[in-house]
Design an enzyme around this catalytic site. Structure first.
Site, PDB file in Angstrom:
ATOM      1  N   HIS A   1       0.846  -1.199   0.000  1.00 27.70           N
ATOM      2  CA  HIS A   1       0.000   0.000   0.000  1.00 27.70           C
ATOM      3  C   HIS A   1       0.881   1.248   0.000  1.00 27.70           C
ATOM      4  O   HIS A   1       1.853   1.335   0.751  1.00 27.70           O
ATOM      5  CB  HIS A   1      -0.895  -0.003   1.240  1.00 27.70           C
ATOM      6  CG  HIS A   1      -1.635   1.294   1.461  1.00 27.70           C
ATOM      7  ND1 HIS A   1      -1.295   2.184   2.465  1.00 27.70           N
ATOM      8  CD2 HIS A   1      -2.691   1.841   0.806  1.00 27.70           C
ATOM      9  CE1 HIS A   1      -2.111   3.226   2.409  1.00 27.70           C
ATOM     10  NE2 HIS A   1      -2.969   3.041   1.426  1.00 27.70           N
ATOM     11  N   SER A   2       0.546   2.203  -0.846  1.00 25.79           N
ATOM     12  CA  SER A   2       1.212   3.504  -0.869  1.00 25.79           C
ATOM     13  C   SER A   2       2.732   3.317  -1.020  1.00 25.79           C
ATOM     14  O   SER A   2       3.185   2.714  -1.987  1.00 25.79           O
ATOM     15  CB  SER A   2       0.835   4.292   0.398  1.00 25.79           C
ATOM     16  OG  SER A   2       1.059   5.654   0.241  1.00 25.79           O
ATOM     17  N   PHE A   3       3.526   3.797  -0.072  1.00 27.95           N
ATOM     18  CA  PHE A   3       4.980   3.679  -0.192  1.00 27.95           C
ATOM     19  C   PHE A   3       5.422   2.214  -0.247  1.00 27.95           C
ATOM     20  O   PHE A   3       6.381   1.871  -0.940  1.00 27.95           O
ATOM     21  CB  PHE A   3       5.668   4.395   0.969  1.00 27.95           C
ATOM     22  CG  PHE A   3       7.168   4.338   0.899  1.00 27.95           C
ATOM     23  CD1 PHE A   3       7.855   5.061  -0.069  1.00 27.95           C
ATOM     24  CD2 PHE A   3       7.895   3.557   1.781  1.00 27.95           C
ATOM     25  CE1 PHE A   3       9.242   5.012  -0.148  1.00 27.95           C
ATOM     26  CE2 PHE A   3       9.267   3.501   1.705  1.00 27.95           C
ATOM     27  CZ  PHE A   3       9.948   4.232   0.741  1.00 27.95           C
TER      28      PHE A   3
ATOM     29  N   SER B   1      -0.982   3.108  -5.207  1.00 23.82           N
ATOM     30  CA  SER B   1       0.464   3.205  -5.313  1.00 23.82           C
ATOM     31  C   SER B   1       0.904   3.217  -6.763  1.00 23.82           C
ATOM     32  O   SER B   1       0.086   3.127  -7.686  1.00 23.82           O
ATOM     33  CB  SER B   1       1.106   2.030  -4.565  1.00 23.82           C
ATOM     34  OG  SER B   1       2.500   2.177  -4.504  1.00 23.82           O
TER      35      SER B   1
ATOM     36  N   LEU C   1      -1.703  -1.105  -4.046  1.00 28.32           N
ATOM     37  CA  LEU C   1      -2.876  -0.455  -3.455  1.00 28.32           C
ATOM     38  C   LEU C   1      -2.584   1.029  -3.323  1.00 28.32           C
ATOM     39  O   LEU C   1      -1.718   1.431  -2.540  1.00 28.32           O
ATOM     40  CB  LEU C   1      -3.186  -1.043  -2.078  1.00 28.32           C
ATOM     41  CG  LEU C   1      -3.283  -2.571  -1.959  1.00 28.32           C
ATOM     42  CD1 LEU C   1      -3.601  -2.964  -0.532  1.00 28.32           C
ATOM     43  CD2 LEU C   1      -4.323  -3.112  -2.916  1.00 28.32           C
TER      44      LEU C   1
END
Length: 252
Positions: free
Chosen positions: A44-46, A70, A68
């Site tokens: 997720h993200s980073f 990202s 996700l």
């Protein structure tokens, strides 16, 4: 997995900076410890960006990649002109924290929860409590944050890349890729005054053009933390992707 300096993982030694590529190395280290030669990654993200970078550096090891909210890499936009400032700030901040004699701040569980919610307004109470289970340590007088104080603003340890390098890198991907975007996602949470979605369109269009049938894009209702707030919106999508070779619907 918790990256170094996060959750229940050890902090880096003094003088050793946190960097995007270091986290990629940690994924490889975990795979070696588990004796995994080929596997799927979800982030997720980073965390998704770390997974994407890993999948391009070690393409033969990744079967499926789930992103996700990202992107496989972080594209530079106006960040390029700030690059040297970010790098300088990261070094100065690390030195300041290491030189600080301040003890870690101990607070009550309720104060910790409210402080977390104040800084992460898009996360609900129950999700915050779950995150703090790994993000804090219980001591006699309250809770301590586990995260290394040297980790603050993420741009300090991002590796921004050009569009040309982005296209070159994703051509190395062997994995099938699923990118899930929330309708009120990253740009609403992290960049509230930035209506420019052009970079995200470039990412999805590039992945679709290069990976063709190996790329799937799904949009779900929710915000940047939809995987925690409303996991039912994406659990079925991810399960279908991991278990089937057939394409899934482009939008729910």
């Amino acid at each position: 997995m918790d990256f170094g300096g996060h959750g229940l993982s050890s902090h880096y030694s003094p003088g050793f900076p946190y960097d995007h590529q270091n986290f990629v190395s940690e994924v490889r280290r975990v795979a070696a410890a588990l004796k995994w030669n080929r596997f799927s990654l979800l982030g997720h993200s980073f965390g998704g960006t770390v997974g994407g970078m890993f999948s391009c550096i070690f393409p033969e090891m990744v079967d499926k990649l789930v992103l996700l909210e990202s992107s496989p890499f972080i594209l530079e936009s106006n960040e390029l002109e700030n690059m040297l400032t970010y790098k300088r700030s990261a070094i100065e901040h690390m030195l300041q924290v290491e030189a600080s004699e301040k003890p870690s701040h101990v607070v009550s569980p309720e104060e910790m929860l409210q402080g977390f919610l104040k800084n992460n307004s898009h996360v609900g109470d129950e999700c915050a409590k779950l995150l703090l289970q790994r993000g804090t340590t219980q001591v006699a007088t309250g809770l301590l944050l586990n995260r290394d104080r040297r980790i603050t603003r993420p741009e300090y340890y991002f590796n921004f890349i050009s569009r040309e390098l982005f296209v070159h890198s994703i051509r190395k991907l062997q994995a099938r890729v699923l990118l899930i975007k929330a309708t009120q996602g990253y740009y609403d949470v992290r960049r509230e005054n930035d209506a420019n979605m052009e970079l995200m369109l470039f990412v999805t269009n590039s992945l679709r053009s290069i990976l063709k049938e190996r790329f799937q894009y799904v949009q779900v209702p929710g915000n940047h933390y939809v995987h925690m707030n409303q996991p039912q919106h994406m659990a079925g999508v991810i399960s279908s992707f991991l278990l089937s070779k057939e394409r899934i619907r482009a939008q729910l």
